[in-house]
Design a protein around this motif. Structure first.
Motif, short mmCIF file in Angstrom:
data_model
loop_
_atom_site.label_atom_id
_atom_site.label_comp_id
_atom_site.label_asym_id
_atom_site.label_seq_id
_atom_site.Cartn_x
_atom_site.Cartn_y
_atom_site.Cartn_z
N LEU A 136 1.88 1.68 -18.83
CA LEU A 136 3.02 1.84 -17.93
C LEU A 136 2.87 0.93 -16.71
O LEU A 136 3.84 0.36 -16.21
N ALA A 137 1.62 0.77 -16.25
CA ALA A 137 1.37 -0.10 -15.10
C ALA A 137 1.66 -1.55 -15.46
O ALA A 137 2.27 -2.29 -14.67
N ASP A 138 1.23 -1.96 -16.65
CA ASP A 138 1.53 -3.33 -17.10
C ASP A 138 3.03 -3.53 -17.19
O ASP A 138 3.57 -4.54 -16.75
N ALA A 139 3.69 -2.53 -17.77
CA ALA A 139 5.14 -2.63 -17.96
C ALA A 139 5.86 -2.71 -16.62
O ALA A 139 6.82 -3.47 -16.46
N GLU A 140 5.38 -1.96 -15.63
CA GLU A 140 6.05 -1.98 -14.34
C GLU A 140 5.88 -3.33 -13.65
O GLU A 140 6.81 -3.83 -13.00
N CYS A 141 4.72 -3.93 -13.79
CA CYS A 141 4.52 -5.27 -13.23
C CYS A 141 5.45 -6.27 -13.91
O CYS A 141 6.09 -7.10 -13.24
N ILE A 142 5.51 -6.21 -15.22
CA ILE A 142 6.36 -7.15 -15.95
C ILE A 142 7.83 -6.92 -15.60
O ILE A 142 8.60 -7.87 -15.43
N PHE A 143 8.20 -5.65 -15.45
CA PHE A 143 9.58 -5.37 -15.05
C PHE A 143 9.87 -5.97 -13.67
O PHE A 143 10.96 -6.52 -13.44
N THR A 144 8.90 -5.89 -12.77
CA THR A 144 9.08 -6.44 -11.43
C THR A 144 9.29 -7.96 -11.51
O THR A 144 10.13 -8.53 -10.80
N LEU A 145 8.52 -8.59 -12.39
CA LEU A 145 8.68 -10.03 -12.59
C LEU A 145 10.08 -10.35 -13.14
O LEU A 145 10.75 -11.28 -12.68
N VAL A 146 10.51 -9.57 -14.11
CA VAL A 146 11.84 -9.77 -14.68
C VAL A 146 12.93 -9.51 -13.64
O VAL A 146 13.93 -10.23 -13.55
N ASP A 147 12.70 -8.48 -12.83
CA ASP A 147 13.65 -8.13 -11.77
C ASP A 147 13.82 -9.31 -10.82
O ASP A 147 14.93 -9.60 -10.35
N ALA A 159 14.99 -18.43 -18.26
CA ALA A 159 13.55 -18.19 -18.17
C ALA A 159 13.22 -16.86 -18.82
O ALA A 159 14.06 -15.98 -18.90
N ALA A 160 11.99 -16.76 -19.30
CA ALA A 160 11.59 -15.52 -19.98
C ALA A 160 10.09 -15.31 -19.83
O ALA A 160 9.35 -16.23 -19.48
N VAL A 161 9.67 -14.07 -20.14
CA VAL A 161 8.26 -13.70 -20.07
C VAL A 161 7.72 -13.63 -21.49
O VAL A 161 8.32 -12.98 -22.36
N TYR A 262 14.48 -10.33 -21.61
CA TYR A 262 13.65 -11.31 -20.91
C TYR A 262 12.23 -11.43 -21.47
O TYR A 262 11.49 -12.30 -21.06
N VAL A 263 11.87 -10.50 -22.36
CA VAL A 263 10.48 -10.43 -22.80
C VAL A 263 10.37 -10.73 -24.29
O VAL A 263 11.07 -10.15 -25.10
N LYS A 264 9.50 -11.67 -24.62
CA LYS A 264 9.32 -12.06 -26.02
C LYS A 264 7.83 -12.04 -26.37
O LYS A 264 6.99 -12.42 -25.57
N LEU A 265 7.55 -11.59 -27.58
CA LEU A 265 6.18 -11.64 -28.07
C LEU A 265 5.79 -13.10 -28.30
O LEU A 265 6.56 -13.86 -28.88
N ASP A 266 4.62 -13.49 -27.83
CA ASP A 266 4.15 -14.86 -28.09
C ASP A 266 2.62 -14.85 -28.07
O ASP A 266 2.01 -14.90 -27.00
N LEU A 267 2.04 -14.83 -29.26
CA LEU A 267 0.58 -14.71 -29.34
C LEU A 267 -0.14 -16.03 -29.07
O LEU A 267 -1.36 -16.10 -29.16
N HIS A 268 0.65 -17.07 -28.71
CA HIS A 268 0.00 -18.29 -28.25
C HIS A 268 -0.50 -18.15 -26.82
O HIS A 268 -1.33 -18.92 -26.36
#
Length: 437
Positions: A136-147, A159-161, A262-268
């Motif tokens: 949840l903490a990771d998700a909240e940080c990523i949401f803040t970035l997307v926000d 742009a995307a994460v 805004y969020v995409k899986l990218d294992l690179h």
RNA sequence: GUGGCUAUAGCUCAGUUGGCAGAGCAUCUGGUUGUGGUCCAGAGGGUCGUGGGUUCAAAUCCCACUAGCCACCCCA
């Protein structure tokens, strides 16, 4: 270039127009941080060099600006804020309510060779959650970035994460038979997967100790566009299942918060830093023409490494340089003209004192009121008002003497009407402020 | 830190085989006392990135340095 002095390599001057851009970014960072529940801190800009040695190894010393003070102390200008954050939190860890959600906008310096999007000095927005092991903490940080991206009018098409996971990468390596002691050499190779030609990747991978069959599986794994596909190339170990579940949970949470586009899986995405332990991510412009906009992830061992307790942490950093370039290239920046709500004009001999009195009164009332330093014809002063972008011109002339009125002119429409002197401040406050353009 | 390209007015740039430093935009001043943003006229502004060298003569050719861009390294 006139003059003998230039700015030092990689350092910038901020003329008013650059300052306006920087403030625009910093204001957005701060606004978004606060509404996402983060509180601001600032760390000392000079730190003991050892703080960075402990975190990043001896190699870091050549990448930063260091000095020895007159007392013989080895010091460094901070090249990042995370070690300082860890130091500050470790010092008060017993008394801070968790989760600790802090943000900062430090000015940091790195002794690297400058190129587009990279200087030797920049402002870096840092958002971290310390004291929570939950995704949840990771998700909240990523949401803040997307926000923040959305706040600056950057759409998912701009742009995307790109999301990955260190724990999943480690589990993947283990599941295809790569020994733990090889991971440190292999991870940088995976980081290069989509940055070098296939042959070069193969060569690097072999050199790092991978076998041809392992390289093939890892290549397919990294190139997968869904988590299910990626997992299919691995052996079904417990570690793989655990890491997969965590990553799925982050994606689910972000979807629930409406940030999925805004969020995409990218294992690179691997991230160069050895200390990441869980979810990692980078934000890029959609064309991938620029450097990374932001990068971050979970680092559960850093506070302990710096002398504190073992306590989970996650967060990201975003610099001002690449972000500014992207916004400019996308035409997403507003007009940074200075603010001038109204411009006061003296029309006629002896009216200047009255005009100045009105300027002062309007300024005390909170309006940005301008006037001309020169006593010149009405037409010239109107032109000056136009150049300043004033929404309204106030003409102080004979009607003040005759009837106690001034003329209020809307610079956009050209319409004008008399207003009683006593009513002027209230009248202007009721009108929209800012630019007439 | 290594290599390649580049550097002329505040900005964007011209400047021929070495021969008096230029344009557009911007800035400033004026167009005589109450109506601007698209008008006219004029002016200021450059040790041609810095320092050496070659030459009668260098913005122009050569060298070094500084800075910018690009590619490495690294990317916290």
């Amino acid at each position: 270039m006139a003059g003998s002095f230039q700015t030092v390599k990689g350092f910038r001057d901020f003329y008013p127009e650059q300052m306006a851009l920087r403030n625009y970014l910093v204001d957005a960072w701060r606004r978004v941080s606060i509404r996402n529940g983060f509180v601001e801190y600032e760390a000392a800009m000079l730190e003991y060099l050892d703080l960075f040695r402990v975190k990043s190894g001896e190699g870091i010393v050549s990448e930063l600006f260091s000095l020895v003070d007159r007392g013989g102390r080895e010091l460094a200008i901070a090249p990042e804020i995370t070690p300082s954050l860890a130091r500050m939190i470790n010092a008060r860890i017993g008394g801070l309510p968790r989760p600790i959600k802090w943000f900062s906008i430090p000015h940091v310096c790195r002794a690297e060779n400058p190129q587009k999007g990279r200087g030797r000095e920049f402002y870096q927005w840092n958002v971290d959650v310390v004291g929570s092991d939950e995704v949840l903490a990771d998700a909240e940080c990523i949401f803040t970035l997307v926000d923040l991206l959305a706040e600056l009018n950057l759409s998912p098409a701009d742009a995307a994460v790109f999301l990955s996971s260190r724990s999943l990468l480690a589990a993947a390596l283990a599941s295809v038979g790569v020994a733990n002691e090889k991971h440190e050499a292999v991870l940088p190779v995976l980081d290069k997967r989509d940055k070098v030609p296939p042959e070069a990747f193969e060569e690097m991978a072999l050199k790092a100790g991978l076998e041809a069959a392992q390289i093939d599986r890892l290549r397919r794994f990294q190139d997968s566009t869904t988590l299910a596909e990626a997992i299919g190339y691995l052996e079904p170990t417990d570690a793989v299942a655990t890491a997969r579940a965590a990553l799925e949970e982050v994606l689910k949470l972000l979807g629930a918060m409406g940030a999925g586009d805004y969020v995409k899986l990218d294992l690179h995405v691997v991230r160069g830093l050895a200390y990441y332990t869980g979810v990692v991510y980078e934000a890029f412009d959609s064309g991938r023409a620029l450097r990374a906009l932001a990068g971050g992830g979970r680092y559960d061992n850093l506070l302990e490494l710096l002398g504190g307790p073992k306590i989970g942490a996650t967060g990201f950093g975003m610099g001002d340089i690449v972000l500014g370039i992207l916004l400019a290239e996308k035409g997403k920046l507003p007009d940074f003209a200075e603010r001038c709500d109204c411009f006061i004009i003296d029309a006629g001999e002896g009216m200047f004192d009255d005009a100045l009195a009105i300027v002062a009164e309007l300024r005390r009332a909170g309006l940005a009121a301008g006037f001309s330093y020169k006593r010149q014809a009405l037409g010239k002063q109107l032109r000056a008002a136009g150049q300043k972008g004033a929404a309204i011109a106030v003409i102080v002339g004979q009607e003040l003497r005759d009837r106690g009125e001034v003329v209020v002119k809307d610079m956009a429409t050209g319409e004008q009407a008399p207003v009683a002197r006593a009513e002027l401040a209230r009248e202007l406050q009721s009108r929209p402020r800012g630019l007439a353009r």
